[in-house]
Design a protein around this motif. Structure first.
Motif, short mmCIF file in Angstrom:
data_model
loop_
_atom_site.label_atom_id
_atom_site.label_comp_id
_atom_site.label_asym_id
_atom_site.label_seq_id
_atom_site.Cartn_x
_atom_site.Cartn_y
_atom_site.Cartn_z
N GLY A 95 0.82 -1.20 0.00
CA GLY A 95 0.00 0.00 0.00
C GLY A 95 0.85 1.24 0.00
N PRO A 96 0.24 2.38 0.04
CA PRO A 96 -1.22 2.54 0.14
C PRO A 96 -1.89 2.32 -1.22
CG PRO A 96 -0.18 4.68 0.06
CD PRO A 96 0.93 3.66 0.06
N ASP A 98 -5.42 3.13 -3.72
CA ASP A 98 -6.53 4.05 -4.00
C ASP A 98 -7.87 3.34 -3.93
OD1 ASP A 98 -4.85 6.36 -4.84
OD2 ASP A 98 -4.25 4.95 -6.41
N ARG A 124 -5.36 4.78 0.85
CA ARG A 124 -4.94 6.18 0.89
C ARG A 124 -6.09 7.01 1.46
NH1 ARG A 124 -0.48 6.64 -2.42
NH2 ARG A 124 -0.54 5.43 -4.33
N GLY A 127 -9.43 7.14 -0.34
CA GLY A 127 -9.53 5.93 -1.15
C GLY A 127 -10.90 5.27 -0.98
#
Length: 135
Positions: A95-96, A98, A124, A127
């Motif tokens: 990660g992060p 979306d 995120r 996200g």
């Protein structure tokens, strides 16, 4: 053996999920996680739309099938396939993202509440989580 009715339901369900994802995917390339992505049907479709996708599944055979599918469709460079489960996210090395896809996974998670927390932890800010729970 899967009967025709079950196959139709699966096809309709997949189409509805895809229709819900299109507005999110119809933008600049995203980093996407497909948790429990199996043999990669959804992951490869996301990659074909130009997005980098990480697929995690506990089955080595499913992960190998996803890699083959991505290679056959010419999107192997956009797919990272990992043998693991939601606990793989605890390590903090991924990660992060979306967008996180988590379809029919919570029913087999040891601790569904912790699993959702782990999924949230790799998103995120701003996200999206596509969560599908079977009954």
């Amino acid at each position: 053996m899967v009967d025709g009715s079950s196959q139709r339901r699966t096809h309709v369900r997949s189409a509805l999920i895809w229709d819900a994802l299109v507005p999110l995917l119809d933008h600049d390339p995203l980093a996407v996680l497909d948790m429990g992505g199996g043999s990669g049907a959804m992951a490869v479709r996301v990659a074909e739309a130009g997005h980098a996708i990480t697929l995690i599944d506990p089955s080595p055979d499913a992960v190998a099938a996803a890699e083959r599918r991505a290679d056959e469709q010419g999107v192997a460079g956009l797919l990272t396939a990992i043998v693991g489960d939601v606990d793989s996210l605890v390590e903090g090395t991924l990660g992060p993202f979306d967008l996180v896809l988590c379809h029919d996974v919570l029913g087999v998670a040891t601790d569904p509440v912790e699993a959702v927390a782990q999924l949230h932890g790799v998103l995120r800010p701003g996200g999206h989580l596509s969560l599908l729970v079977g009954q």
